[in-house]
Design an enzyme around this catalytic site. Sequence first.
Site, PDB file in Angstrom:
ATOM      1  N   HIS A 208       0.903  -1.153  -0.106  1.00  0.00           N
ATOM      2  CA  HIS A 208      -0.042  -0.028   0.095  1.00  0.00           C
ATOM      3  C   HIS A 208       0.815   1.321   0.100  1.00  0.00           C
ATOM      4  O   HIS A 208       0.525   2.163   0.844  1.00  0.00           O
ATOM      5  CB  HIS A 208      -1.008  -0.233   1.256  1.00  0.00           C
ATOM      6  CG  HIS A 208      -2.260  -1.106   1.083  1.00  0.00           C
ATOM      7  ND1 HIS A 208      -2.424  -1.678  -0.155  1.00  0.00           N
ATOM      8  CD2 HIS A 208      -3.001  -1.425   2.240  1.00  0.00           C
ATOM      9  CE1 HIS A 208      -3.478  -2.476   0.261  1.00  0.00           C
ATOM     10  NE2 HIS A 208      -3.682  -2.247   1.519  1.00  0.00           N
TER      11      HIS A 208
ATOM     12  N   HIS B 141      -9.894   2.417  -0.237  1.00  0.00           N
ATOM     13  CA  HIS B 141      -9.756   1.380   0.720  1.00  0.00           C
ATOM     14  C   HIS B 141     -11.096   1.373   1.746  1.00  0.00           C
ATOM     15  O   HIS B 141     -10.599   1.227   3.141  1.00  0.00           O
ATOM     16  CB  HIS B 141      -8.595   1.336   1.313  1.00  0.00           C
ATOM     17  CG  HIS B 141      -8.157   0.096   1.826  1.00  0.00           C
ATOM     18  ND1 HIS B 141      -8.775  -0.763   2.699  1.00  0.00           N
ATOM     19  CD2 HIS B 141      -6.848  -0.677   1.273  1.00  0.00           C
ATOM     20  CE1 HIS B 141      -8.227  -2.104   3.021  1.00  0.00           C
ATOM     21  NE2 HIS B 141      -7.124  -1.803   2.272  1.00  0.00           N
TER      22      HIS B 141
ATOM     23  N   GLU C 103     -11.724  -3.669  -3.293  1.00  0.00           N
ATOM     24  CA  GLU C 103     -10.616  -2.693  -3.818  1.00  0.00           C
ATOM     25  C   GLU C 103     -10.472  -2.878  -5.188  1.00  0.00           C
ATOM     26  O   GLU C 103      -9.882  -3.875  -5.544  1.00  0.00           O
ATOM     27  CB  GLU C 103      -9.301  -2.720  -2.953  1.00  0.00           C
ATOM     28  CG  GLU C 103      -9.506  -2.580  -1.318  1.00  0.00           C
ATOM     29  CD  GLU C 103      -8.477  -3.411  -0.553  1.00  0.00           C
ATOM     30  OE1 GLU C 103      -7.140  -3.304  -1.170  1.00  0.00           O
ATOM     31  OE2 GLU C 103      -8.675  -4.249   0.100  1.00  0.00           O
TER      32      GLU C 103
END
Length: 337
Positions: free
Chosen positions: A94, A165, A302
């Site tokens: 991420h 997210h 996602e």
Amino acid sequence: MQNGSFYTIKNKNKLQATITNYGARWVNMMIPQKDKSSVNIILGFDAVDSYKKPSAIYYGAVIGRYANRIAEGKFKINETAYQLDVNNGNNHLHGGTNGFHAVVWEVMEINDNSILLKYQSKDGEEGYPGNVEVTVSYTLTDDNVMRIEFIAVTDKPTVINLTAHPYFNLNGAGSGTILNHSLTVNADNYTPVNETLIPTGEIKTVNHSALDFRTFKKIGEKIKNNDMQLKYGKGYDHNFVLNKSSDVLSHAAILIGDISSIQMKIFTTEPGLQLYTGNFMDGSNIIAEGNNDDCRTAVCLETQHFPDSPNQPHFPKTMLLPEDEYRSTTVFQFDLL
Ligand code: BGC
């Protein structure tokens, strides 16, 4: 630099969402019910500091420069090797410790029903090459759609993979398990992973597996199956290869709350969808009075390119060149059944 503020947008049907420029996060989403009360279906907080606890850093955030994992944080562009921040075992996750979720975005425009945010990511940030300028817009339309659009440009070849997210619980944030939500995902295939959640490179059919969501299934129906993939993910933590032949906006998934009867349809220009069933949630954050974020009390869907694409030449490309523009759109459509 300012710490982050909260902004509310709404539509004519009284749907309402809060966004913060700390991590360009989707903080909450209020959906009116038949009895005129409203249910919030996104886990979030009303103070920026609450998002700084390690267990909450990704809640609702825009994830970048690269959503999901890159093996050992390594990749090459042409013959130049890059080393990214390694923040998830031996891998990069991420965008790194100080990824796009952990920075304050500039508010460029705010209207009744939309907000536009911008972030300038410096050459070398978290190990990525190139100065990248990225914008995200959240627009809540009168047909009960939240539309999220990303645009990015770079001054050097780089890699990019952005996602939103939000942690959804369509029965209401903090109302308990999501295992009885019904889900369908428009995918015949997925990308199996190894024990560190890096794709093996295979594109595998969902047929005869717990990952077959081609027709509606309760999220919890097969989550405890004796399947190595579910053991590696501690539940679902997998990228689905969406059925599509181009990058047009197309149907990805439908999620339905079993108690609320709120339905959320997802459409995206992206080729993949990560289903993450909140397996690492640990109850350390208070979501609503008396309710914590216990394991699997939210689900993330996602939309993104596949994990580790910079190292998997046969996956859809995630390289961005200075002469190109990165664009990605995802639409969340809400209905009461
Ligand atoms: C990842 C999970 C990770 C979670 C953190 C998901 O996108 O797939 O492995 O724990 O994000 O929010």
